[in-house]
Design a protein around this motif. Structure first.
Motif, PDB file in Angstrom:
ATOM      1  N   ASP A  48      61.137  61.902  -7.784  1.00  0.00           N
ATOM      2  CA  ASP A  48      60.067  62.579  -8.506  1.00  0.00           C
ATOM      3  C   ASP A  48      60.479  63.969  -8.979  1.00  0.00           C
ATOM      4  N   SER A  49      61.409  64.614  -8.268  1.00  0.00           N
ATOM      5  CA  SER A  49      61.747  65.997  -8.590  1.00  0.00           C
ATOM      6  C   SER A  49      63.062  66.186  -9.353  1.00  0.00           C
ATOM      7  N   SER A  50      63.939  65.200  -9.364  1.00  0.00           N
ATOM      8  CA  SER A  50      65.205  65.338 -10.092  1.00  0.00           C
ATOM      9  C   SER A  50      65.749  63.955 -10.446  1.00  0.00           C
ATOM     10  N   TYR A  51      66.640  63.952 -11.433  1.00  0.00           N
ATOM     11  CA  TYR A  51      67.189  62.675 -11.883  1.00  0.00           C
ATOM     12  C   TYR A  51      68.508  62.875 -12.602  1.00  0.00           C
ATOM     13  N   VAL A  52      69.195  61.760 -12.847  1.00  0.00           N
ATOM     14  CA  VAL A  52      70.379  61.720 -13.688  1.00  0.00           C
ATOM     15  C   VAL A  52      70.008  60.900 -14.919  1.00  0.00           C
ATOM     16  N   ALA A  53      70.285  61.459 -16.093  1.00  0.00           N
ATOM     17  CA  ALA A  53      70.094  60.731 -17.345  1.00  0.00           C
ATOM     18  C   ALA A  53      71.387  59.991 -17.643  1.00  0.00           C
ATOM     19  N   LEU A  54      71.319  58.677 -17.712  1.00  0.00           N
ATOM     20  CA  LEU A  54      72.473  57.834 -18.003  1.00  0.00           C
ATOM     21  C   LEU A  54      72.432  57.493 -19.484  1.00  0.00           C
ATOM     22  N   TYR A  55      73.297  58.128 -20.249  1.00  0.00           N
ATOM     23  CA  TYR A  55      73.288  58.002 -21.710  1.00  0.00           C
ATOM     24  C   TYR A  55      74.438  57.125 -22.174  1.00  0.00           C
ATOM     25  N   THR A  56      74.159  56.261 -23.156  1.00  0.00           N
ATOM     26  CA  THR A  56      75.218  55.537 -23.841  1.00  0.00           C
ATOM     27  C   THR A  56      74.952  55.616 -25.333  1.00  0.00           C
ATOM     28  N   PRO A  57      75.965  56.005 -26.125  1.00  0.00           N
ATOM     29  CA  PRO A  57      75.778  56.089 -27.568  1.00  0.00           C
ATOM     30  C   PRO A  57      75.715  54.707 -28.206  1.00  0.00           C
ATOM     31  N   GLU A  58      75.332  54.689 -29.484  1.00  0.00           N
ATOM     32  CA  GLU A  58      75.265  53.414 -30.205  1.00  0.00           C
ATOM     33  C   GLU A  58      76.628  52.746 -30.285  1.00  0.00           C
ATOM     34  N   LYS A  59      77.690  53.561 -30.469  1.00  0.00           N
ATOM     35  CA  LYS A  59      79.056  53.035 -30.494  1.00  0.00           C
ATOM     36  C   LYS A  59      79.629  53.136 -29.088  1.00  0.00           C
ATOM     37  N   THR A  60      80.606  52.305 -28.775  1.00  0.00           N
ATOM     38  CA  THR A  60      81.244  52.327 -27.459  1.00  0.00           C
ATOM     39  C   THR A  60      81.778  53.724 -27.157  1.00  0.00           C
ATOM     40  N   PRO A  61      81.415  54.293 -25.981  1.00  0.00           N
ATOM     41  CA  PRO A  61      81.909  55.632 -25.638  1.00  0.00           C
ATOM     42  C   PRO A  61      83.429  55.650 -25.550  1.00  0.00           C
ATOM     43  N   ALA A  62      83.997  56.756 -25.997  1.00  0.00           N
ATOM     44  CA  ALA A  62      85.447  56.928 -25.949  1.00  0.00           C
ATOM     45  C   ALA A  62      85.755  58.393 -25.707  1.00  0.00           C
ATOM     46  N   THR A  63      86.998  58.689 -25.434  1.00  0.00           N
ATOM     47  CA  THR A  63      87.414  60.070 -25.267  1.00  0.00           C
ATOM     48  C   THR A  63      87.184  60.818 -26.567  1.00  0.00           C
ATOM     49  N   GLY A  64      86.591  61.997 -26.458  1.00  0.00           N
ATOM     50  CA  GLY A  64      86.310  62.796 -27.642  1.00  0.00           C
ATOM     51  C   GLY A  64      86.083  64.242 -27.258  1.00  0.00           C
TER      52      GLY A  64
END
Length: 127
Positions: A48-64
């Motif tokens: 309830d007090s904290s969280y991790v946002a797990l994000y994935t972009p539309e394209k496959t994530p890569a080194t950038g």
């Protein structure tokens, strides 16, 4: 009252898979999921007090150069647990390998990396 960390946002390859093991190991719940502001998809998982946002972009994530384009662009995420030994059993059950065990003042810890290479530190503090 000092400021409190509310959330961290990390790029992962599969938010559903990451959320599944976080539910098992940390006992967290999905607070929200849907379209991300930067495109792609996000799952907020935590308490309830904290969280991790797990994000994935539309394209496959890569080194950038942008953390929103880079899987695992941080040093580690530290999570406190009540029973480090029980947590280690759960980590192993998810197929991850605990490493760098240490006793230190004021507690004990170990680390593991998930399937995206994100490093987690699990800590149990002495009472």
């Amino acid at each position: 009252m000092p400021a409190q960390l509310e959330h961290a946002n990390i790029t992962v390859t599969d938010p559903q898979a990451t959320a599944a093991w976080m539910t098992q190991i940390f006992g967290w719940r999905i607070r929200w999921q849907g379209d991300a502001i930067a495109g792609g998809n996000t799952i907020h998982i935590g308490t309830d007090s904290s969280y991790v946002a797990l994000y994935t972009p539309e394209k496959t994530p890569a080194t950038g150069t942008s953390s929103y384009d880079t899987t695992g662009a941080l040093n580690h995420i530290g999570v406190t647990v009540d029973d480090l030994d029980a947590a280690e059993t759960l980590v192993k059950a998810q197929g991850f390998t605990p490493v760098n065990h240490a006793d230190y003042e004021p507690g004990r810890r170990f680390y593991f990396r998930d399937h995206d290479g994100v490093e987690y530190e699990l800590v149990q503090y002495d009472d």
